[in-house]
Design an enzyme around this catalytic site. Structure first.
Site, short mmCIF file in Angstrom:
data_model
loop_
_atom_site.label_atom_id
_atom_site.label_comp_id
_atom_site.label_asym_id
_atom_site.label_seq_id
_atom_site.Cartn_x
_atom_site.Cartn_y
_atom_site.Cartn_z
N HIS A 127 19.79 19.36 16.06
CA HIS A 127 20.57 20.18 17.01
C HIS A 127 19.68 21.10 17.86
CE1 HIS A 127 24.30 18.83 15.31
NE2 HIS A 127 24.04 19.35 14.13
N ASP A 164 23.47 11.03 10.97
CA ASP A 164 24.10 12.27 10.52
C ASP A 164 25.54 12.29 11.07
OD1 ASP A 164 23.12 15.27 9.57
OD2 ASP A 164 24.72 15.37 11.06
N HIS A 166 27.03 14.60 12.47
CA HIS A 166 27.08 15.35 13.74
C HIS A 166 26.24 14.68 14.81
CE1 HIS A 166 27.71 18.37 10.46
NE2 HIS A 166 28.69 18.74 11.26
N ASP A 252 25.77 13.80 5.61
CA ASP A 252 27.00 14.60 5.59
C ASP A 252 28.24 13.80 6.01
OD1 ASP A 252 25.83 14.49 8.07
OD2 ASP A 252 25.77 16.65 8.40
ZN LIG Z 1 25.08 17.10 10.22
#
Ligand SMILES: [Zn+2]
Length: 315
Positions: A127, A164, A166, A252
């Protein structure tokens, strides 16, 4: 069976994100202990993750940003809203080692010490943008690794697979205009970071078509995930013919995870590893470097990591 190069440093468990924070040191200590008790541990070679130097961090990040982060960390514990995390004196050196882990693995793999490398990096990275920390991340470890490989080894076709839950907005930003890096992300639709990772976000200018975003519905299971991987990712990577594969390996999306809301299992992560092996053997001489991103349920994280690495080691 093949050997796995694993880059580690104790600082990965010294960064303190704050009380009751999901991105906690036990994530790494638990994963390391679990790896040490596997039957394939004899195939794992642990090396020290070196520090990335300022020039290497500057391959992706603005020096004004990382100097400010260094000063903030040195000043002692405080909460950074954009990172949703505390930082403290150990956070900056930990972030340098997390970025450096990818460089240690790059040198090891490019010099033929192994074909596959993994680092249980903490803090995670995907991120982090050029100029700010975000979503528990300080430096974008995978993006720094890709840029380092381009510069040092004259590689001009790198594929980053980000599984991931995200979207890796920082990695996408780093290579949005860059056709040398094919960035592929499978992530849960409309999860943090919001309004990012849409299917029609594919890069711009020379980089147009070199970003592949596959948003998946909440509750996505093994079958739907692998179907999307085979349909949207595999043909693009085959066509691109990467010289090395990098993976933003987040766990995740595991069914046990408290954040992700997806239903993947160890079986899914083994299936991803199987596909990466096939893709890497086709054009990249089998080279795969994986850096840990998220994964916040300890049992789910361990199941994911062991299934993924175990399958990679199987070859
Ligand atoms: Zn994540």
């Amino acid at each position: 069976m093949q050997s796995l190069l694993l880059a580690y440093h104790e600082l990965f468990i010294e960064h303190d994100a704050g009380p009751s924070h999901p991105e906690r040191p036990e994530r790494i200590s638990t994963v390391m202990n679990a790896i040490k008790s596997t039957p394939w541990y004899e195939n794992v070679r642990i090396v020290e993750a070196r520090e990335a130097n300022p020039e290497e961090v500057a391959l992706i990040h603005n020096p004004l940003y990382f100097n400010a982060m260094r000063r903030l960390c040195e000043a002692g514990g405080q909460y950074l809203p954009s990172m949703e995390s505390n930082i403290g004196p150990e956070s900056y050196p930990a972030a340098l080692r997390a970025a450096g882990a990818g460089l240690t693995l790059s040198d090891g793999i490019m010099n033929g010490k192994s074909n596959i490398g993994f680092a249980p990096t903490r803090p995670p990275g995907h991120h982090a943008t050029k100029e700010r920390p975000m979503g528990f991340c300080i430096f974008n470890n995978i993006a720094i690794t890709a840029k380092y490989l381009i510069n040092k080894y004259n590689i001009d076709r790198i594929c980053i697979i980000d599984f991931d839950v995200h979207h890796g907005n920082g990695t996408e930003e780093a290579f949005w205009y860059d056709p040398r890096v094919l960035y592929c992300s499978l992530h849960r639709d409309n999860l943090f970071p919001y309004n990012k990772g849409r299917q029609n976000d594919t890069g711009e200018k020379e980089g147009k078509g070199f970003t592949i975003n596959i948003p998946l519905h909440a509750g996505c299971d093994n079958e739907a995930f692998i179907k999307a991987f085979d349909r949207y990712i595999v043909p693009k990577v085959e066509e691109f013919e990467p010289q090395i594969l990098l993976a933003s390996a987040g766990f995740d999306a595991h069914i046990r995870d408290i954040i992700g809301g997806m239903r993947l299992t160890g079986e899914t992560y083994a299936a991803i590893a199987e596909r990466l092996l096939k893709l890497a053997s086709a054009s990249a001489e089998g080279r795969i470097i994986s850096l840990l991103e998220g994964g916040y349920d300890l049992e789910g994280l361990v199941e994911g990591v062991l299934s993924y690495l175990g399958r990679l080691i199987e070859g």
